[in-house]
Design an enzyme around this catalytic site. Structure first.
Site, PDB file in Angstrom:
ATOM      1  N   SER A 263       0.834  -1.196   0.000  1.00 39.23           N
ATOM      2  CA  SER A 263       0.000   0.000   0.000  1.00 39.23           C
ATOM      3  C   SER A 263       0.863   1.237   0.000  1.00 39.23           C
ATOM      4  O   SER A 263       1.844   1.352   0.743  1.00 39.23           O
ATOM      5  CB  SER A 263      -0.966  -0.040   1.188  1.00 39.23           C
ATOM      6  N   LYS A 264       0.494   2.123  -0.891  1.00 40.99           N
ATOM      7  CA  LYS A 264       1.220   3.378  -1.045  1.00 40.99           C
ATOM      8  C   LYS A 264       1.184   4.146   0.281  1.00 40.99           C
ATOM      9  O   LYS A 264       2.158   4.757   0.700  1.00 40.99           O
ATOM     10  CB  LYS A 264       0.548   4.160  -2.173  1.00 40.99           C
ATOM     11  N   ARG A 265       0.023   4.074   0.927  1.00 41.56           N
ATOM     12  CA  ARG A 265      -0.139   4.815   2.172  1.00 41.56           C
ATOM     13  C   ARG A 265       0.817   4.330   3.252  1.00 41.56           C
ATOM     14  O   ARG A 265       1.230   5.066   4.134  1.00 41.56           O
ATOM     15  CB  ARG A 265      -1.579   4.680   2.667  1.00 41.56           C
ATOM     16  N   GLY A 267       3.757   3.326   2.652  1.00 45.14           N
ATOM     17  CA  GLY A 267       5.142   3.539   2.232  1.00 45.14           C
ATOM     18  C   GLY A 267       5.651   2.576   1.177  1.00 45.14           C
ATOM     19  O   GLY A 267       6.826   2.621   0.828  1.00 45.14           O
TER      20      GLY A 267
END
Ligand code: GLU
Length: 492
Positions: A263-265, A267
């Site tokens: 997940s981009k959120r 990292g």
């Protein structure tokens, strides 16, 4: 409210038939998730493998989450990855428009058709304010579900705000088939009467995807497995309209580790991040292709695939149900293989901007030639070659090397002999420098390495360098080489 059936007939008549048609349907978020890139790739591969059509559709119905310029990121990424689309917002096609926000009227009309068919209803409840499902919807308690169409229509005509909900059968089960996960059956009572059209008139993703996939003639719906749990509701929508359900291909998630989805959120890198970290598009695509798909038969052991080879080899049978773990080291390994496999010119072109981060004037092409076999990521380059630009501070201890039989004393003698010899060279070429040094070693009766070691250390100021003494001297040029060798000598 008589529905204009002609509209629906015309829409049906436009649907292309007879060929495999797949679509990549990203929401414009501003970046490309690794999982999304893989979905795009598999979707493209299924189309290309079958000689079919690959369509790009932009799913922007969530107007609250729109990101400026995000659609351009999608175009740019697909183009960079050579996942060319045959139909889409920018290239047009027989079932345009390909941007959901431009199809708003269509969804409204089909929602009304579904109401006529008894498979959807107007809902005026306050709790539907947000227009999205809250998860606590209880259809048994919803008074709107039982309203007659006339009564509901009167309230709509009077201007009361509403959403349109799917009417899920109270009893029974719904079964759908997925090409990877097989048959899945759920009890209808576990499904909610999801919102199809929000208060602002926009469709939800859950409705729009079904309408669009049908009207665009999509034969294979490829998407992340997070949509598996909604698939029974989609099937009920297809059934309600009397449409053929497409082949579902749900892709298992791409994980950071055994427990967490990437997940981009949190990292994890997006495609753009990986590029910034020095990975090549081709290596990323090749690696990502094998996250969730494996070649079989003769090519079961093959690891390196061009896009064309993938398009030939790709099959649904090779796709995996289990989540795949994204392994940075494995990607790095692929990247190194791809860097090595590039033509010298291509590598030089890719390496140049990285070389220029630390080396201002020297010829980038010549430096690139030293690097190709020695770098795993392009981002390794600036640090590796910085010594060409600026001689690092270094200690005289570097002149001691057991294997080359050097110590400070020997090194001093070697540099004292090398400097005048190099000064006397009229040609500053690879051969001239090489032959000069080899002849000198012979004359001094030492191993080549005994001479090359101190020359390289003095020229580079560090123990590990891409390239040997001759290459480094050649690239530095005569004047700078001699200046550095003299500085080296001063240390001894
Ligand atoms: N817009 C959805 C997403 O980005 C697409 C899902 C689908 O392919 O149906 O996740």
């Amino acid at each position: 409210m008589a529905l204009d059936m002609k509209y629906f007939e015309e829409m049906e008549a436009k649907i292309p038939v007879g060929k495999v048609r797949t679509r990549f349907a990203p929401s414009p978020t501003g970046y490309m998730h690794v999982g999304n890139l893989r979905t795009a790739l598999y979707t493209w591969l299924i189309a290309r493998n079958a000689g079919g059509t690959f369509i790009l559709r932009i799913e922007d119905t969530d107007q609250g989450r729109l990101v400026e310029g995000a659609t351009d990121v999608i175009y740019k990424t697909l183009a960079e990855c050579h996942l060319d689309h045959d139909e889409g917002p920018d290239v047009g096609g027989p079932v345009a428009p390909y941007i959901q926000s431009e199809r708003r009227d269509t969804y409204g009309k089909y929602a009304r058709l579904l109401i006529e068919k008894g498979c959807a209803y107007y809902c005026f409840c306050e709790k539907a304010e947000s227009g999205e499902d809250t998860g606590d919807f209880n259809r048994a308690e919803d008074p709107c579900r039982a309203l007659s169409l006339e009564a509901a229509q009167a309230r709509v005509d009077a201007g009361e705000p509403y959403v349109i909900r799917q009417r899920i059968p109270e009893e029974g089960t719904t079964t759908f088939h997925d090409a990877i996960f097989g048959d899945i059956t759920v009890e209808n009572k576990t499904l909610d009467d999801q919102v199809l059209i929000k208060r602002d008139g926009m469709p939800t993703y859950n409705f729009a995807n079904v309408i669009d996939d049908h009207l665009m003639g999509i034969t294979h719906v490829v998407r992340g497995s997070e949509y598996l749990s909604s698939a029974p509701k989609y099937n009920l929508l297809y059934e309600g309209f009397g449409w053929t359900v497409p082949t579902y291909v749900h892709c298992s998630p791409v994980m950071r580790d055994a427990h967490n989805k990437m997940s981009k959120r949190h990292g994890d890198p997006s495609y753009e991040d990986l590029k910034d970290q020095g990975f090549l598009t081709e290596a990323i695509l090749n690696y990502v292709a094998l996250l969730g798909w494996s070649p079989r038969g003769d090519i079961a052991e093959q690891e390196i695939f061009s896009l064309e080879e993938l398009a030939r080899a790709f099959d649904l049978e090779g796709m995996s149900k289990s989540p795949a773990i994204f392994d940075m080291e494995k990607l790095t390994h692929f990247n190194a293989l791809y860097l090595r496999g590039m033509s010298q010119e291509d590598f030089a072109r890719a390496a140049e901007p990285y070389i220029r981060q630390t080396v201002k004037d020297l010829p980038a092409g010549e430096i690139a030639a030293l690097l190709q076999a020695r770098c795993e990521r392009l981002t390794d380059i600036p640090e590796k070659v910085a010594f060409f630009d600026t001689l690092p501070e270094y200690s005289a201890e570097l002149f001691t090397n057991k294997k080359s039989k050097t110590n400070p004393e020997v090194s001093k003698a070697m540099l004292e002999a090398a400097i005048p010899m190099l000064e006397g060279l009229s040609d500053w070429t690879q051969d001239a420098i090489h032959n000069g040094l080899v002849a000198l070693a012979e004359k001094l009766e030492v191993k080549n390495a005994t001479l090359m070691w101190p020359v390289r250390i003095a020229a580079a100021g560090q123990a590990v360098t891409p390239g040997g003494a001759v290459e480094i001297c050649r690239i530095l040029g005569k004047e700078e080489t001699l200046r550095r060798l003299k500085l080296g000598l001063d240390k001894l």
